[in-house]
Write a protein that holds these residues in place. Structure first.
Motif, short mmCIF file in Angstrom:
data_model
loop_
_atom_site.label_atom_id
_atom_site.label_comp_id
_atom_site.label_asym_id
_atom_site.label_seq_id
_atom_site.Cartn_x
_atom_site.Cartn_y
_atom_site.Cartn_z
N ASP A 91 43.40 47.65 -26.87
CA ASP A 91 42.26 48.51 -26.56
C ASP A 91 41.04 48.21 -27.43
O ASP A 91 39.95 48.72 -27.18
CB ASP A 91 42.66 49.98 -26.73
CG ASP A 91 43.72 50.40 -25.71
OD1 ASP A 91 43.84 49.71 -24.68
OD2 ASP A 91 44.42 51.39 -25.95
N GLY A 92 41.22 47.38 -28.46
CA GLY A 92 40.10 46.98 -29.29
C GLY A 92 39.36 45.75 -28.77
O GLY A 92 38.45 45.26 -29.42
N ALA A 93 39.75 45.26 -27.60
CA ALA A 93 39.13 44.06 -27.04
C ALA A 93 37.65 44.29 -26.78
O ALA A 93 37.24 45.34 -26.29
CB ALA A 93 39.83 43.66 -25.74
N GLU A 94 36.85 43.29 -27.11
CA GLU A 94 35.41 43.32 -26.88
C GLU A 94 35.03 42.18 -25.93
O GLU A 94 35.78 41.23 -25.78
CB GLU A 94 34.65 43.15 -28.21
CG GLU A 94 34.90 44.26 -29.23
CD GLU A 94 34.27 45.58 -28.81
OE1 GLU A 94 33.34 45.54 -27.97
OE2 GLU A 94 34.70 46.64 -29.31
N ASP A 145 39.12 55.82 -18.49
CA ASP A 145 38.41 56.91 -19.15
C ASP A 145 39.04 57.33 -20.47
O ASP A 145 38.46 58.11 -21.22
CB ASP A 145 38.30 58.13 -18.22
CG ASP A 145 39.64 58.57 -17.67
OD1 ASP A 145 40.67 57.92 -17.99
OD2 ASP A 145 39.68 59.57 -16.93
N GLU A 146 40.23 56.79 -20.78
CA GLU A 146 40.86 57.06 -22.07
C GLU A 146 40.67 55.90 -23.05
O GLU A 146 41.22 55.92 -24.15
CB GLU A 146 42.35 57.35 -21.88
CG GLU A 146 42.62 58.62 -21.08
CD GLU A 146 44.10 58.90 -20.95
OE1 GLU A 146 44.93 58.05 -21.35
OE2 GLU A 146 44.46 59.99 -20.44
N GLY A 147 39.92 54.90 -22.64
CA GLY A 147 39.63 53.78 -23.52
C GLY A 147 40.68 52.69 -23.54
O GLY A 147 40.63 51.79 -24.40
N ALA A 193 41.03 53.67 -13.36
CA ALA A 193 41.19 52.21 -13.32
C ALA A 193 41.11 51.68 -11.89
O ALA A 193 40.42 50.70 -11.61
CB ALA A 193 42.52 51.81 -13.96
N ASP A 194 41.81 52.35 -10.97
CA ASP A 194 41.79 51.90 -9.58
C ASP A 194 40.40 52.03 -8.97
O ASP A 194 39.97 51.17 -8.19
CB ASP A 194 42.80 52.71 -8.75
CG ASP A 194 44.24 52.42 -9.16
OD1 ASP A 194 44.55 51.25 -9.45
OD2 ASP A 194 45.04 53.37 -9.20
N ALA A 195 39.69 53.10 -9.33
CA ALA A 195 38.33 53.30 -8.81
C ALA A 195 37.40 52.21 -9.31
O ALA A 195 36.56 51.68 -8.54
CB ALA A 195 37.81 54.68 -9.22
N ILE A 196 37.53 51.83 -10.58
CA ILE A 196 36.70 50.76 -11.15
C ILE A 196 36.99 49.44 -10.45
O ILE A 196 36.08 48.68 -10.08
CB ILE A 196 36.93 50.65 -12.66
CG1 ILE A 196 36.39 51.89 -13.38
CG2 ILE A 196 36.26 49.39 -13.22
CD1 ILE A 196 36.74 51.95 -14.85
N LEU A 197 38.27 49.14 -10.25
CA LEU A 197 38.65 47.89 -9.59
C LEU A 197 38.14 47.84 -8.16
O LEU A 197 37.62 46.80 -7.71
CB LEU A 197 40.17 47.72 -9.62
CG LEU A 197 40.79 47.39 -10.98
CD1 LEU A 197 42.31 47.48 -10.90
CD2 LEU A 197 40.37 46.01 -11.46
N ASP A 198 38.27 48.94 -7.44
CA ASP A 198 37.80 48.98 -6.05
C ASP A 198 36.29 48.73 -5.98
O ASP A 198 35.81 48.02 -5.09
CB ASP A 198 38.15 50.32 -5.41
CG ASP A 198 39.63 50.43 -5.04
OD1 ASP A 198 40.31 49.38 -5.04
OD2 ASP A 198 40.09 51.54 -4.76
N ALA A 199 35.55 49.33 -6.91
CA ALA A 199 34.10 49.14 -6.92
C ALA A 199 33.73 47.68 -7.23
O ALA A 199 32.85 47.09 -6.60
CB ALA A 199 33.47 50.08 -7.94
#
Length: 218
Positions: free
Chosen positions: A68-71, A96-98, A4-10
């Motif tokens: 987690d079902g959000a689209e 990565d766990e959805g 999550a942190d890696a995605i946010l940083d990117a």
């Protein structure tokens, strides 16, 4: 560093470029829902006037309610409290766990385009389509108050004068709208309803128990 942190940083690196691509009418907002009522971690553009440390909107609450079902919600049109017409897309971010942990939101100010469209509709004898209002603000208390006011109008009475049965209906509606998915929301709601925090948690547990029982019934 977690996924999550890696995605946010990117994405933080991409936010200014995305907003600049569409010009002054565009705003890009990055949310980290793990931060509760101060979920905005990056923003570029001035469409809704929010800043880092600001709050999510009713749209974000709706995404939180779906878990987690959000689209992705694409190209929906809303109206700000100042009257600006905004076309938005909200993209949930998952680790990565959805699990949904945040969202990337793109807001375009289409007020001028909407005014032209309304003018053409008027010339054609057609009524302009109604646009729902959304509260975009840095202050989560204002978002909570807006959601409660909407339910207050539906109930046609002040929320601090509800019977317990009516209060359970209200809490169920607020829960379905994702309000209690934000850390720190419960004390605000309790204060708004004029009840203790303990009473709110008791009532919330009861309405969730009733909802669980009704969905499992044959």
């Amino acid at each position: 560093m977690g996924t999550a942190d890696a995605i946010l940083d990117a994405l933080k690196e991409l936010v200014p470029g995305l907003a600049a691509t569409f010009g002054r009418s565009c705003e890009v907002v990055l949310h980290d829902y793990r931060l509760g009522d101060r979920s905005v971690v990056a923003v570029a553009g001035e469409v809704t006037g929010r800043h880092v440390g600001g709050a999510t909107s009713e749209i974000g609450l709706r995404m939180l309610a779906r878990g987690d079902g959000a689209e992705p919600e694409l190209n929906y049109v809303t109206r700000t409290e100042s009257g600006r017409i905004v076309k938005s897309s909200t993209l949930p971010l998952k680790d990565d766990e959805g699990h949904v942990f945040g969202a990337l939101c793109v807001n375009l100010d289409v007020t001028a385009l909407r005014q032209v469209g309304d003018l053409l509709s008027d010339l054609a004898g057609l009524a302009p389509a109604a646009v729902p209002a959304t509260t975009f603000t840095d202050d989560f208390d204002e978002v909570v108050d807006s959601v409660v006011r909407a339910e207050e109008l539906a109930l046609a009475k002040p929320v601090d004068s509800l019977s317990r049965r009516e209060r359970l209906r209200l809490l169920k509606a607020l829960d379905e709208r994702g309000v209690f998915a934000v850390r720190g929301a419960a004390p605000r709601i309790a204060s708004r309803l004029g009840i203790s925090r303990a009473s709110l948690y008791t009532d919330l547990a009861e309405c969730r128990r009733q909802s669980s029982g009704s969905t499992s019934a044959p």
